[in-house]
Design a protein around this motif. Sequence first.
Motif, PDB file in Angstrom:
ATOM      1  N   LEU A  46       0.902  -1.166   0.110  1.00  0.00           N
ATOM      2  CA  LEU A  46      -0.076   0.054   0.147  1.00  0.00           C
ATOM      3  C   LEU A  46       0.817   1.238  -0.046  1.00  0.00           C
ATOM      4  O   LEU A  46       0.631   2.189  -0.654  1.00  0.00           O
ATOM      5  CB  LEU A  46      -1.042  -0.218   1.052  1.00  0.00           C
ATOM      6  CG  LEU A  46      -1.893  -0.964   1.233  1.00  0.00           C
ATOM      7  CD1 LEU A  46      -2.810  -1.106   2.421  1.00  0.00           C
ATOM      8  CD2 LEU A  46      -2.771  -1.000   0.070  1.00  0.00           C
ATOM      9  N   ALA A  90       2.201   1.725  -3.396  1.00  0.00           N
ATOM     10  CA  ALA A  90       0.853   2.351  -4.339  1.00  0.00           C
ATOM     11  C   ALA A  90       0.990   3.761  -3.903  1.00  0.00           C
ATOM     12  O   ALA A  90       0.705   4.715  -4.856  1.00  0.00           O
ATOM     13  CB  ALA A  90      -0.137   1.526  -4.087  1.00  0.00           C
ATOM     14  N   ASP A  91       0.796   4.007  -2.648  1.00  0.00           N
ATOM     15  CA  ASP A  91       0.584   5.592  -2.260  1.00  0.00           C
ATOM     16  C   ASP A  91       1.723   6.523  -3.074  1.00  0.00           C
ATOM     17  O   ASP A  91       1.737   7.321  -3.612  1.00  0.00           O
ATOM     18  CB  ASP A  91       0.603   5.857  -0.935  1.00  0.00           C
ATOM     19  CG  ASP A  91      -0.545   5.216  -0.405  1.00  0.00           C
ATOM     20  OD1 ASP A  91      -1.491   4.802  -1.073  1.00  0.00           O
ATOM     21  OD2 ASP A  91      -0.704   4.983   1.001  1.00  0.00           O
ATOM     22  N   GLY A  97       1.718   6.868  -6.725  1.00  0.00           N
ATOM     23  CA  GLY A  97       0.729   7.645  -6.961  1.00  0.00           C
ATOM     24  C   GLY A  97       1.041   9.107  -6.794  1.00  0.00           C
ATOM     25  O   GLY A  97       0.919  10.026  -7.601  1.00  0.00           O
ATOM     26  N   ARG A 137      -8.735  -1.458  -6.869  1.00  0.00           N
ATOM     27  CA  ARG A 137      -8.638  -0.074  -5.940  1.00  0.00           C
ATOM     28  C   ARG A 137      -7.736   0.699  -7.017  1.00  0.00           C
ATOM     29  O   ARG A 137      -6.689   0.280  -7.576  1.00  0.00           O
ATOM     30  CB  ARG A 137      -7.661  -0.626  -4.867  1.00  0.00           C
ATOM     31  CG  ARG A 137      -7.458   0.506  -3.630  1.00  0.00           C
ATOM     32  CD  ARG A 137      -6.837   0.140  -2.600  1.00  0.00           C
ATOM     33  NE  ARG A 137      -5.447  -0.503  -2.775  1.00  0.00           N
ATOM     34  CZ  ARG A 137      -5.430  -1.766  -2.392  1.00  0.00           C
ATOM     35  NH1 ARG A 137      -6.461  -2.590  -1.798  1.00  0.00           N
ATOM     36  NH2 ARG A 137      -4.180  -2.293  -2.398  1.00  0.00           N
ATOM     37  N   ASN A 180      -5.702   4.921  -6.699  1.00  0.00           N
ATOM     38  CA  ASN A 180      -5.002   5.553  -5.762  1.00  0.00           C
ATOM     39  C   ASN A 180      -5.601   6.822  -5.610  1.00  0.00           C
ATOM     40  O   ASN A 180      -5.590   7.479  -4.501  1.00  0.00           O
ATOM     41  CB  ASN A 180      -3.419   5.695  -6.091  1.00  0.00           C
ATOM     42  CG  ASN A 180      -2.571   4.339  -6.105  1.00  0.00           C
ATOM     43  OD1 ASN A 180      -2.922   3.688  -5.336  1.00  0.00           O
ATOM     44  ND2 ASN A 180      -1.825   4.378  -7.048  1.00  0.00           N
ATOM     45  N   THR A 181      -6.385   7.314  -6.383  1.00  0.00           N
ATOM     46  CA  THR A 181      -6.782   8.858  -6.335  1.00  0.00           C
ATOM     47  C   THR A 181      -8.307   9.010  -6.726  1.00  0.00           C
ATOM     48  O   THR A 181      -8.929   8.202  -7.550  1.00  0.00           O
ATOM     49  CB  THR A 181      -5.871   9.696  -7.289  1.00  0.00           C
ATOM     50  OG1 THR A 181      -6.196   9.582  -8.627  1.00  0.00           O
ATOM     51  CG2 THR A 181      -4.464   9.769  -7.094  1.00  0.00           C
ATOM     52  N   CYS A 205     -11.637   3.752  -4.183  1.00  0.00           N
ATOM     53  CA  CYS A 205     -10.908   4.448  -3.747  1.00  0.00           C
ATOM     54  C   CYS A 205     -11.176   4.815  -2.225  1.00  0.00           C
ATOM     55  O   CYS A 205     -12.225   5.185  -1.976  1.00  0.00           O
ATOM     56  CB  CYS A 205     -10.699   5.771  -4.480  1.00  0.00           C
ATOM     57  SG  CYS A 205      -9.510   6.854  -3.938  1.00  0.00           S
TER      58      CYS A 205
END
Lengths: 245, 279
Positions: free
Chosen positions: B29, B32-33, B36, B141, B143-144, B196
Motif C-alpha cells: 500500500l 502504491a501511495d 501515485g 482499487r 489511488n486517487t 478509492c
Amino acid sequence: MPLHIDHISLASPHIFRSADTLSKETGLGYWTGEWLRDSSVNIVPLGPPGNFIEISGIIDIFSLRKMDERKQWILDITETGDHFNGLCLGVDSMDELEMFARHWKSTVNRADNPDPAAHFQRANGYILPMASTPVGKRTVWMAGLPNVYYYPDRTYHSSGQPTHPVPNQVQPTGIKWVEVGGTAQDMADWLGGMQYVEMLPLKFNGKSLGVWAVCVGAVDHEDIVIRRPAASEAVPTAKFADWRS
Amino acid sequence: MTHKISRRAMLRNTAALTTGVVAATTAKLRAADAQGAARATATGTGTATAPAVLDHVHIGCTNVYATAFDLMKATKIGHYDGGFGTNIVTGQKTMPLGGGVYLEIESVVDPFATSDARLRPWWHARAVSMKSPVFSGVCLRVNTMDELKEIAKRHGGVARLNMHTPSDGPPVKCWEAPHGPNIRNPWETGQPTWCCWENRLYSHPSGQPVVNAPGLVVPMGVAWIEMGGTKAQMQAWLDQNPDDLKMKFNGKAPGVYAIGVKTDVGDVEIRRPSATRTT
C-alpha cells in the motif's frame, strides 16, 4: 460468590449497529461474541467479578421463513429498537444450580452436551461450557424472570475477553445496580426466598417484569447508566403466563 | 486495564499469524501511495494513471457467521468481524488474503430489512435461491479520486460514497464506481467495480489481525481469480490488461467463480457459485 448477577441480555434488531451505538454512548468496549444457527451476540464486558451485557439478535433473515414462538418474540420486542430481555444469575457449583432446578421443579441444561449445534460458539470455534436452569419449552425470560447459570470453567468467561479498541474507551469496574420491574417480593417468590434477593444489587421500580436499567462503575469516570425498555413493555408477560407448559 | 492487557495479549498471539500479511500489505500500500504521489507530482495534474489493483472479492450469503466460520475451517485462513454497512442493513466478516486483498463476506443481519425489499442487496436473493454463499463481485482499487472519477465517467456513471463502520468505531469512507441511475450495478452483470479509500487506507481490511484460531495458515496473496466471459471482454471493460490482475477466464457467464490464494503451506482454492444475473 453466592448467588450473583452473571449477565444481562439486550435484544437488538441489528447487533452490529447496537454494539457500535452502545459503545459510542458509554465508552464501553465490546467483542464479537458467539453465534448459534440464526442468532448471535456481541459481548460488552462490565468488569469484575465477571459481568457482561450480551447484545443478541437474529442475524439470518432467511431463517425467518420458518417462524417459531422464540423468533416471533425476538422480532416483536426489537421492532421498536433495543430492549432488555433477560436477567441471568450465576452460582458457583453444580449443587447450587441443581438446588434451583429442584425449587423450580425443573432440570438442568447440561454443560457437557456433546452436540456442537446445541451451544453458542465463538468465531474461532471455541464453545464455552455452561449449565443453566430452569429448562422448558419457553425461556423464563419471556415471563420477565431470571434464570441461573453455572460455568464449570470460568477461565474463558465472556466477561474476560479482549474487546475491540473503541475510541475513548472506559474501564468498567462492575455492575453497581440493576433496575428491574415488579417488587422484591415478586423476585423472592420466584427465587425461593428473600435471602436470595438480598444477595443481588437489584432496585425494583414496580413496572412490568424484566430489566429496565443497568448501572456500571468505571475508572476515572462517573457511573454509567444504560437504560433501555424491558421486553415486557413491548410484549406483556401475560402472553406467556402459561410458560411452564 | 484488564481488557486492554488482554487485547495486547491477543495481538501478540495473532502477530505470528498476521505479521507477514501486515508487512506485505503495508509495504504494497505504501508503494502504491508513493507511486501515485510521484506521478501526480510529475504531471502536476494530480491525476495518476497507475493500473488498478485487486482490493477485495465479495461473498454474499444468508448467514455471515456460519459462512465465515465454515470457510475458515475449510481453508484455515483466518477472519475477523468486519463491522457493518450503513447504507444497507448488513454485517460483514473480513478474511485477509495477503498482498493488500481481502475477502468480504456479507449477509443481511437486520430482520426488519425483510419487510422492505429495497433494502436487501441483490445478491441476497441469489444466495437464498442457490442455497449457498455466492461470489457476488470483484472490486479493484485505484489511488486517487481523479482516477476513480475518470473511470466512472468512462462508464457513464459517477462515484458513490460507501460508508462502513468497523468494529473499532470510526466510520470508513470508501468511494466506489461506476454507479448511476442510467447504469446497472456492474456486479449484477459480472463486471468488476473500482474503489478509492478516502480515509483509513492505513487500516485497510486486508491488514488487520484475525481471530486467533487453531491451525491457521498465513495467506500470501491472490494467485489467480477465475472469471466468466473472455479476456477480450474483460479488457474492454477494464481498459487494462486482465493479466495484471491474475484473472483467468472460463467462458461462462460473466462473474466470479473461484479464487486461488497463496499460503505458507500451499495454494488454497475457494470456489462458490457466481451470483451473476445474466437476464
